[in-house]
Design a protein around this motif. Structure first.
Motif, PDB file in Angstrom:
ATOM      1  N   GLU A  14       0.828  -1.206   0.000  1.00  0.00           N
ATOM      2  CA  GLU A  14       0.000   0.000   0.000  1.00  0.00           C
ATOM      3  C   GLU A  14       0.868   1.263   0.000  1.00  0.00           C
ATOM      4  OE1 GLU A  14      -3.681  -0.069   2.326  1.00  0.00           O
ATOM      5  OE2 GLU A  14      -3.301  -2.209   2.639  1.00  0.00           O
ATOM      6  N   ALA A  15       2.029   1.211   0.649  1.00  0.00           N
ATOM      7  CA  ALA A  15       2.955   2.355   0.619  1.00  0.00           C
ATOM      8  C   ALA A  15       3.473   2.584  -0.799  1.00  0.00           C
ATOM      9  CB  ALA A  15       4.115   2.120   1.585  1.00  0.00           C
ATOM     10  N   MET A  16       3.770   1.504  -1.535  1.00  0.00           N
ATOM     11  CA  MET A  16       4.207   1.663  -2.926  1.00  0.00           C
ATOM     12  C   MET A  16       3.083   2.236  -3.782  1.00  0.00           C
ATOM     13  SD  MET A  16       6.757  -1.523  -3.788  1.00  0.00           S
ATOM     14  CE  MET A  16       5.746  -2.852  -3.130  1.00  0.00           C
ATOM     15  N   GLU A  22       1.365   9.417  -5.842  1.00  0.00           N
ATOM     16  CA  GLU A  22       1.941  10.742  -5.623  1.00  0.00           C
ATOM     17  C   GLU A  22       2.775  11.175  -6.833  1.00  0.00           C
ATOM     18  OE1 GLU A  22       5.349  12.500  -2.750  1.00  0.00           O
ATOM     19  OE2 GLU A  22       3.705  11.459  -1.732  1.00  0.00           O
ATOM     20  N   PHE A  23       3.592  10.255  -7.337  1.00  0.00           N
ATOM     21  CA  PHE A  23       4.387  10.558  -8.534  1.00  0.00           C
ATOM     22  C   PHE A  23       3.482  10.930  -9.702  1.00  0.00           C
ATOM     23  CE2 PHE A  23       5.930   9.109 -12.642  1.00  0.00           C
ATOM     24  CZ  PHE A  23       7.073   9.865 -12.780  1.00  0.00           C
ATOM     25  N   ALA A  24       2.481  10.082  -9.973  1.00  0.00           N
ATOM     26  CA  ALA A  24       1.599  10.307 -11.132  1.00  0.00           C
ATOM     27  C   ALA A  24       0.861  11.634 -11.020  1.00  0.00           C
ATOM     28  CB  ALA A  24       0.617   9.149 -11.264  1.00  0.00           C
ATOM     29  N   LEU A  25       0.366  11.952  -9.822  1.00  0.00           N
ATOM     30  CA  LEU A  25      -0.409  13.186  -9.655  1.00  0.00           C
ATOM     31  C   LEU A  25       0.467  14.436  -9.687  1.00  0.00           C
ATOM     32  CD1 LEU A  25      -3.011  11.969  -7.040  1.00  0.00           C
ATOM     33  CD2 LEU A  25      -3.420  12.508  -9.458  1.00  0.00           C
ATOM     34  N   PRO A  29      -2.533  15.443 -14.759  1.00  0.00           N
ATOM     35  CA  PRO A  29      -3.780  15.833 -14.089  1.00  0.00           C
ATOM     36  C   PRO A  29      -4.543  14.591 -13.618  1.00  0.00           C
ATOM     37  CG  PRO A  29      -3.905  16.261 -16.466  1.00  0.00           C
ATOM     38  CD  PRO A  29      -2.513  15.784 -16.181  1.00  0.00           C
ATOM     39  N   ALA A  30      -5.303  14.738 -12.557  1.00  0.00           N
ATOM     40  CA  ALA A  30      -6.014  13.604 -11.955  1.00  0.00           C
ATOM     41  C   ALA A  30      -6.865  12.844 -12.970  1.00  0.00           C
ATOM     42  CB  ALA A  30      -6.873  14.079 -10.782  1.00  0.00           C
ATOM     43  N   GLU A  31      -7.478  13.574 -13.893  1.00  0.00           N
ATOM     44  CA  GLU A  31      -8.355  12.898 -14.864  1.00  0.00           C
ATOM     45  C   GLU A  31      -7.571  12.062 -15.869  1.00  0.00           C
ATOM     46  OE1 GLU A  31      -7.630  17.114 -16.353  1.00  0.00           O
ATOM     47  OE2 GLU A  31      -8.199  16.216 -14.435  1.00  0.00           O
ATOM     48  N   PHE A  76       5.787  -0.189 -10.364  1.00  0.00           N
ATOM     49  CA  PHE A  76       6.425   0.833  -9.540  1.00  0.00           C
ATOM     50  C   PHE A  76       7.667   0.241  -8.887  1.00  0.00           C
ATOM     51  CE2 PHE A  76       7.281   2.801  -5.456  1.00  0.00           C
ATOM     52  CZ  PHE A  76       7.358   4.136  -5.803  1.00  0.00           C
ATOM     53  N   VAL A  77       8.751   1.006  -8.894  1.00  0.00           N
ATOM     54  CA  VAL A  77       9.981   0.621  -8.216  1.00  0.00           C
ATOM     55  C   VAL A  77      10.417   1.802  -7.357  1.00  0.00           C
ATOM     56  CG1 VAL A  77      12.387  -0.083  -8.495  1.00  0.00           C
ATOM     57  CG2 VAL A  77      10.651  -0.944 -10.080  1.00  0.00           C
TER      58      VAL A  77
END
Length: 148
Positions: A14-16, A22-25, A29-31, A76-77
């Motif tokens: 869940e932390a990953m 966080e990286f993606a946002l 944009p959220a959409e 994700f890494v």
């Protein structure tokens, strides 16, 4: 390094997921972020692979097999493990799972600003394809496919 199928509902996974979100946002944009959350990863037809060294989670990826083609999601890494082959080993596991299930191909979506991810996929033989599914109207989406 160990690569194993694990449940999505555990603190380090869940932390990953949070770190990836966080990286993606911060970049899109959220959409235009098409991230599966832990409840979506915890469903039938979704396999979560986790890479660990000495019990510590280094990275993760999932394969969703509920659509026409299996789809790679949530690769994700952690920063400290990048460049050490973790992503490649996770992709090996995902691709072998799809081959074992007699899938013809694997599809994925990433973003146009995720140049390292696009380069990794291209190096592994993924080719660019037209946007599909939820990504059709997403200007930043880059869709790719690996023929198995």
């Amino acid at each position: 390094m160990q690569i194993e199928i694990e449940p999505a509902r555990q603190p380090d996974v869940e932390a990953m997921l949070r770190a990836g979100e966080e990286f993606a946002l911060n970049v899109y944009p959220a959409e235009e972020c098409f991230l599966l959350d832990v409840s979506e990863l915890d469903r039938s037809g979704v396999t979560v692979w986790v890479a660990r060294r000495d019990g510590s989670a280094l990275g993760m990826a999932s394969l969703v097999t509920t659509g026409e083609f299996p789809e790679l999601k949530r690769l994700f890494v952690h920063d400290h493990a990048r460049g050490s082959g973790v992503a490649g080993r996770l992709l090996d596991a995902i691709e072998n799972q799809a081959r074992d299930a007699a899938a013809a191909a694997i599809r994925l979506e990433t973003g146009d600003r995720s140049t390292a991810a696009v380069a990794l996929y291209e190096k592994r033989g993924y080719r660019h394809i037209p946007r599909f599914g939820d990504y059709v109207d997403s200007a930043s989406s880059v869709c790719m496919e690996l023929t198995l």
